[in-house]
Design a protein around this motif. Structure first.
Motif, short mmCIF file in Angstrom:
data_model
loop_
_atom_site.label_atom_id
_atom_site.label_comp_id
_atom_site.label_asym_id
_atom_site.label_seq_id
_atom_site.Cartn_x
_atom_site.Cartn_y
_atom_site.Cartn_z
N GLY A 241 -12.22 0.01 4.29
CA GLY A 241 -13.02 -0.90 5.12
C GLY A 241 -12.21 -2.03 5.74
O GLY A 241 -12.55 -2.56 6.78
N LYS A 242 -11.06 -2.36 5.10
CA LYS A 242 -10.27 -3.50 5.59
C LYS A 242 -9.10 -3.00 6.43
O LYS A 242 -8.45 -2.01 6.12
CB LYS A 242 -9.74 -4.29 4.39
N LYS A 243 -8.81 -3.69 7.52
CA LYS A 243 -7.65 -3.38 8.35
C LYS A 243 -6.39 -3.66 7.52
O LYS A 243 -6.26 -4.75 6.95
CB LYS A 243 -7.69 -4.25 9.60
N PRO A 244 -5.48 -2.67 7.36
CA PRO A 244 -4.35 -2.85 6.44
C PRO A 244 -3.41 -4.00 6.80
O PRO A 244 -2.84 -4.63 5.91
CB PRO A 244 -3.64 -1.50 6.48
N TRP A 245 -3.20 -4.26 8.06
CA TRP A 245 -2.43 -5.43 8.50
C TRP A 245 -2.87 -5.82 9.89
O TRP A 245 -3.59 -5.08 10.56
CB TRP A 245 -0.91 -5.15 8.45
N ARG A 246 -2.43 -7.00 10.32
CA ARG A 246 -2.89 -7.48 11.62
C ARG A 246 -2.41 -6.58 12.75
O ARG A 246 -1.45 -5.82 12.60
CB ARG A 246 -2.44 -8.94 11.84
N GLN A 247 -3.06 -6.69 13.86
CA GLN A 247 -2.82 -5.76 14.97
C GLN A 247 -1.39 -5.87 15.52
O GLN A 247 -0.76 -4.85 15.76
CB GLN A 247 -3.83 -6.05 16.09
N GLY B 54 -13.61 3.76 0.66
CA GLY B 54 -12.54 2.80 0.91
C GLY B 54 -12.21 2.68 2.39
O GLY B 54 -12.90 3.20 3.25
N SER C 182 -7.46 1.54 9.56
CA SER C 182 -8.06 1.91 8.28
C SER C 182 -7.07 2.73 7.47
O SER C 182 -6.30 3.52 8.03
CB SER C 182 -9.33 2.74 8.51
N THR C 183 -7.10 2.57 6.16
CA THR C 183 -6.23 3.38 5.29
C THR C 183 -6.87 4.75 4.99
O THR C 183 -6.33 5.52 4.22
CB THR C 183 -5.99 2.66 3.95
#
Length: 206
Positions: free
Chosen positions: A61-67, A59, A77-78
């Motif tokens: 792989g996706k940035k949890p929220w915008r920078q 898991g 990453s989470t």
């Protein structure tokens, strides 16, 4: 010259024996004994511990929220270590903890351990350490007679009756004259040795 008490299988004192000055009469080197015991414990370690780093946790792989602009701290990453279910920082991995020591160091440590036991009067020589059958009660009775609790029992050769009679007694370790362990000797209160095994020890390690 150091001496040791000789007893029979009933625990009765039957004489004394002079111990080899070269094996039982040297000045103990505590530093060397410590090194050998530490080496023994390190060599016993399995080294199979393992945990996942952030690169190995599934898991994230996706940035949890915008920078920028959310009011939250930036996150990529989470599965970063500060997150629940994240990876472990500097995670332990399987490794080999064993290392070798010089033979002369091991021999000096063994002589030091034996000499310390002799100096404290904790070497007990048995005139014929043998059992007719595998009987824990007989072995326990002998150890009780010589007032030994934590003890290492040494025979000249592998003696199945002695080994199997002693294996269920807490704190008692059996070995042969040519396979002495510094750790076992240091860990025991008494060094109980067959008279024939004593001769082997003095011949091999002198």
């Amino acid at each position: 010259m150091p001496k040791a008490t000789v007893v029979d299988m009933t625990g009765k004192k039957v004489g004394e024996v002079e111990l080899s000055e070269a094996v039982f009469g040297i000045e103990p080197n505590q530093n060397v004994v410590h090194d050998v015991v530490k080496n023994h414990l390190a060599n016993c370690r399995q080294g199979t511990q393992s945990a996942l780093t952030r690169a190995e946790v599934s898991g994230g792989g996706k940035k949890p929220w915008r920078q920028k602009g959310t009011g939250h701290a930036r996150q990529g990453s989470t599965r970063a270590p500060q997150w629940t279910h994240g990876g472990i920082v500097f995670a332990p991995k399987p490794r080999d903890y064993s290392y070798t020591l010089n033979k002369k160091v091991k021999r000096l440590a063994l002589k030091s351990a034996l000499s310390d036991k002799a100096a404290q009067g904790n070497v007990i020589v048995v005139d014929g350490l043998n059992l007719d059958a595998i009987k824990t009660k007989t072995m326990a009775g002998f150890l009780s007679a010589v007032e030994a609790k934590k003890a290492v029992v040494v025979t000249p050769e592998l003696n199945e009756n002695v080994v199997k009679s002693a294996r269920n007694i807490p704190g008692v370790v059996t070995t042969t004259a040519k396979l002495l362990s510094v750790y076992d000797i240091v860990n025991a209160n008494q060094f109980i040795v067959d008279k024939a095994a004593l001769a082997v020890i003095e011949e091999v390690f002198a």
